[in-house]
Design an enzyme around this catalytic site. Structure first.
Site: not given
Length: 169
Positions: A51, A27, A137, A100
């Site tokens: 969440k 990040h 993460s 990614r």
């Protein structure tokens, strides 16, 4: 006055959105690169009440502010709702996202097209540094929870906070 705020010149703004639970070196790489391209970079920390994160929104914002302080042109704020509304409220014409792998592209392209269709906001895709191409993460939290060494994957302040948090749980 000279520079980006002089008459006839517009401040170039972009946003790097995400949950950042916690922020990783991947990040940080994208944010750093965006900060070199734009006058102001907002890091928008997504609030998803369905969440439960490892870190609270306030803790994430504090960690991000600490690890991005050296850039000088990065602002960190929470947001809830549509990212395009966040952009409209702050006159931000561009979203910067790291990619990614090809698997990221399918989802991110749909989001980019939807955001552009809703508001005209453009999305710029930045290829992730190969060093961080596997990094997320979720993966950092999982490895750290099992006692794995993630010191090379997160900034030192984040490692300290992560270690302390996992020790409590």
């Amino acid at each position: 006055m000279t520079g980006p705020e002089s008459e006839g010149s517009q401040v170039r703004r972009a946003v790097c959105p995400g949950s950042f639970d916690p922020i990783t070196n991947g990040h940080l790489d994208i944010i750093a690169r965006a900060s070199r391209l734009y006058d102001e970079v907002y890091v928008a920390v997504m609030i998803n009440q369905s969440k439960k994160g490892l870190f609270t929104i306030e803790e994430r914002i504090d960690l991000i502010r600490r690890v991005t302080a050296e850039y000088g042109n990065v602002r960190v704020e929470a947001f809830h709702g549509l990212l395009v509304d966040f952009c409209k409220q702050r006159d931000i014409p561009a979203i910067v996202k790291g990619l990614r792998a090809v698997s990221d592209f399918d989802y991110e392209l749909q989001m980019a097209q939807m955001n552009n269709g809703l508001s005209g906001v453009e999305t710029l895709f930045v290829p992730t540094n190969p060093t961080y191409s596997f990094l997320s993460s979720s993966l950092v939290k999982e490895v750290a929870a099992w006692g794995g060494d993630v010191s090379h994957l997160v900034p030192a302040e984040v490692l300290t906070a992560l270690t302390e948090r996992l020790r409590k749980d």
